[in-house]
Design a protein around this motif. Structure first.
Motif, PDB file in Angstrom:
ATOM      1  N   LYS A 161       0.833  -1.202   0.000  1.00 48.83           N
ATOM      2  CA  LYS A 161       0.000   0.000   0.000  1.00 48.83           C
ATOM      3  C   LYS A 161       0.870   1.256   0.000  1.00 48.83           C
ATOM      4  O   LYS A 161       0.735   2.132  -0.847  1.00 48.83           O
ATOM      5  CB  LYS A 161      -0.915   0.031   1.237  1.00 48.83           C
ATOM      6  CG  LYS A 161      -1.942  -1.049   1.289  1.00 48.83           C
ATOM      7  CD  LYS A 161      -2.798  -0.975   2.538  1.00 48.83           C
ATOM      8  CE  LYS A 161      -2.083  -1.370   3.801  1.00 48.83           C
ATOM      9  NZ  LYS A 161      -1.756  -2.812   3.884  1.00 48.83           N
ATOM     10  N   THR A 162       1.783   1.326   0.958  1.00 47.64           N
ATOM     11  CA  THR A 162       2.620   2.516   1.092  1.00 47.64           C
ATOM     12  C   THR A 162       3.534   2.672  -0.113  1.00 47.64           C
ATOM     13  O   THR A 162       3.662   3.760  -0.659  1.00 47.64           O
ATOM     14  CB  THR A 162       3.448   2.413   2.385  1.00 47.64           C
ATOM     15  OG1 THR A 162       2.545   2.345   3.489  1.00 47.64           O
ATOM     16  CG2 THR A 162       4.374   3.604   2.543  1.00 47.64           C
ATOM     17  N   ASP A 195      -1.703   6.210   8.333  1.00 43.82           N
ATOM     18  CA  ASP A 195      -1.231   5.072   9.114  1.00 43.82           C
ATOM     19  C   ASP A 195      -0.351   5.590  10.257  1.00 43.82           C
ATOM     20  O   ASP A 195       0.629   6.294  10.014  1.00 43.82           O
ATOM     21  CB  ASP A 195      -0.430   4.117   8.203  1.00 43.82           C
ATOM     22  CG  ASP A 195      -0.062   2.828   8.902  1.00 43.82           C
ATOM     23  OD1 ASP A 195       0.295   1.866   8.208  1.00 43.82           O
ATOM     24  OD2 ASP A 195      -0.110   2.786  10.148  1.00 43.82           O
ATOM     25  N   ASN A 250       4.808   5.342   7.583  1.00 46.59           N
ATOM     26  CA  ASN A 250       5.741   4.855   6.570  1.00 46.59           C
ATOM     27  C   ASN A 250       5.753   5.739   5.327  1.00 46.59           C
ATOM     28  O   ASN A 250       6.815   6.009   4.765  1.00 46.59           O
ATOM     29  CB  ASN A 250       5.405   3.417   6.159  1.00 46.59           C
ATOM     30  CG  ASN A 250       5.737   2.395   7.233  1.00 46.59           C
ATOM     31  OD1 ASN A 250       5.234   1.286   7.198  1.00 46.59           O
ATOM     32  ND2 ASN A 250       6.606   2.721   8.187  1.00 46.59           N
ATOM     33  N   ASP A 259      -3.058   6.860   2.080  1.00 48.41           N
ATOM     34  CA  ASP A 259      -2.391   5.609   2.471  1.00 48.41           C
ATOM     35  C   ASP A 259      -3.016   5.096   3.762  1.00 48.41           C
ATOM     36  O   ASP A 259      -3.010   5.788   4.777  1.00 48.41           O
ATOM     37  CB  ASP A 259      -0.887   5.827   2.689  1.00 48.41           C
ATOM     38  CG  ASP A 259      -0.160   4.505   2.937  1.00 48.41           C
ATOM     39  OD1 ASP A 259       0.911   4.519   3.561  1.00 48.41           O
ATOM     40  OD2 ASP A 259      -0.659   3.443   2.487  1.00 48.41           O
TER      41      ASP A 259
END
Ligand SMILES: Nc1ncnc2c1ncn2[C@@H]1O[C@H](COP(=O)(O)OP(=O)(O)OP(=O)(O)O)[C@@H](O)[C@H]1O
Ligand SMILES: Nc1ncnc2c1ncn2[C@@H]1O[C@H](COP(=O)(O)OP(=O)(O)OP(=O)(O)O)[C@@H](O)[C@H]1O
Ligand SMILES: [Mg+2]
Ligand SMILES: [Mg+2]
Lengths: 256, 256
Positions: free
Chosen positions: B16-17, B40, B44, B125
């Motif tokens: 995802k990141t 998040d 990240n 994200d």
């Protein structure tokens, strides 16, 4: 008596489930009575042990809410000596339900009070977050085992996890200790893996298991067969690593 | 006007990141005004874009709680045209704080009302869970982009995510569509990757981007330099894949 160990790391995809399933299988092969409790609504440990989470009658949700005992929810797996408390989708709502509940962080600990009499080792597989499910696991366990993927983002996550474990120890579970750190998905072709391993060993010293789990395709294929790699393909590097980890773990916990 | 796209998958470690950071960078290189909002608590995406999350004054937490506007929290990155709303540790408590809040699912959507005027593309994200942070993102977005790692557990996760997205569409955000599915960490040496890719394309057809992101070491090294791989190492396979994904994305969204 037995020991309850929480396998946790809020970073996603670092090998928590793979470690739970294969370490448990390695310990069961060595003759110990082991249970895996799947606290992740994704139910990956349940699937990895060959149980269909869609047909599960009782689950870890019942354990956390106190509506069923450990004896009632644990089911056998295909491996002698290895039981599983499966997860089911109703676990998704558990975190929000728990927020307003009494003793919300201690629910699992209460349900697992008799676990050390039933099993030599109980492994708690946690979801990738530091929410109430993981906190419940940290309160219920004596030790926390931290899988650390040999990558940069995963390294950053360790400090935050240690901070959370320390807060749980101080406020909720004075017995909680760091039981060990396991390096996972080590890709010998990259310098990054070596750098992360050096940094983790430099920081956690003896706590880090000697066994390093290499990146191995057989490990990622095993879940599709619903079988731990240690029985699916005993000769593979993934299997050898988790068998070695199981004997190191047994040594460290005086199981023999 | 611009489009707000939520990059989500509750399975951990699926990319995802990495997809947010490198797709955003690829779009910025092509001249579009882009923002990444890091929802998040691990921060990240913040780190991957070269921002030190420990020194962050305002964060996505302020955006969700409504105490600051998008304009006040967005910061530039080293790349022209690419801004970031960083994450900070206070986001950890946000989910529990939100549970009792009014309009708890709509908080982010309200703060992002003017986002389409400021940016051509906004990527959200998400953390690896289906909790209130991800639900806020699904409500704030018009589309959801789903990275799917070419592995067994990740495949199982997709059905559950689609179910959640459908529930959000029905109850909270009627505009929400599946914008696309991206296959990530494709390891051409394994049959498993090919099987997962076939299954995902069989199920989602045209929604799956043609670009498949291969497993590439440079992609996992880039975060330690705080730079997207598309600028750190433009010739690498990871960079080429995300540049190709960015042009496919621009085509699909009529950005050109
Ligand atoms: N040593 C390894 N070599 C190759 N693949 C691995 C290895 N360990 C785990 N995997 C695979 O990597 C993926 C992530 O592992 P796993 O699901 O065990 O991590 P996790 O931390 O439990 O993830 P989550 O955060 O979603 O719970 C899985 O597809 C798994 O099969
Ligand atoms: N195509 C790729 N090839 C090799 N490594 C990759 C690739 N994509 C991502 N990675 C690495 O794999 C790990 C997981 O990726 P990433 O952190 O982007 O996933 P995520 O879904 O955002 O994880 P989380 O669920 O924790 O938020 C990271 O260490 C990242 O650097
Ligand atoms: Mg898992
Ligand atoms: Mg991420």
């Amino acid at each position: 008596g037995g020991v309850v160990v929480c396998v946790a790391n809020q970073k996603g995809g670092v090998g928590k489930t793979t470690t739970c399933v294969n370490l448990a299988a390695g310990l069961a092969l060595a003759g110990h009575a082991v249970a895996v409790i799947d606290l992740d609504p994704q139910a990956n440990a349940t699937t990895g042990l060959g149980i269909d989470h869609r047909t599960v009658q009782r689950s870890s949700y019942d354990l956390i809410t106190g509506s069923a005992s450990l004896e009632e929810v644990a089911v056998p797996t295909r491996m002698p000596g290895l039981s599983c408390v499966p997860s089911a989708l109703d676990l998704t709502g558990a975190e929000i339900e728990l927020v307003a509940a009494m003793e919300r962080e201690h629910r699992l600990a209460e349900s697992l009070a008799d676990a050390p009499e039933r099993y030599r080792v109980v492994l708690l597989d946690c979801p990738p977050s530091l929410g109430l499910l993981t906190v419940n696991a940290l309160v219920a366990a004596r030790d926390v085992l931290v899988p650390v993927q040999c990558e940069f983002y995963a390294l950053e996550a360790v400090a935050r996890l240690m901070g959370s474990a320390e807060r749980v120890r101080a406020a909720l579970n004075p017995e909680l200790r760091i039981g060990g750190v396991v390096l996972t998905m080590y890709d010998a072709r990259t310098r990054l893996a070596e750098q992360v391993a050096l940094e983790v060993r430099g920081h956690f010293g003896e706590l880090v298991f000697d066994t390093v789990v290499p990146r191995s395709v057989r490990l990622s294929e095993a879940p599709s067969f619903g079988e731990p790699v240690v029985t699916l393909d005993p000769g593979s590097r993934g299997s050898q690593a988790y068998r070695a980890l199981a004997s190191e773990f047994a040594e460290r916990y005086g199981l023999n």
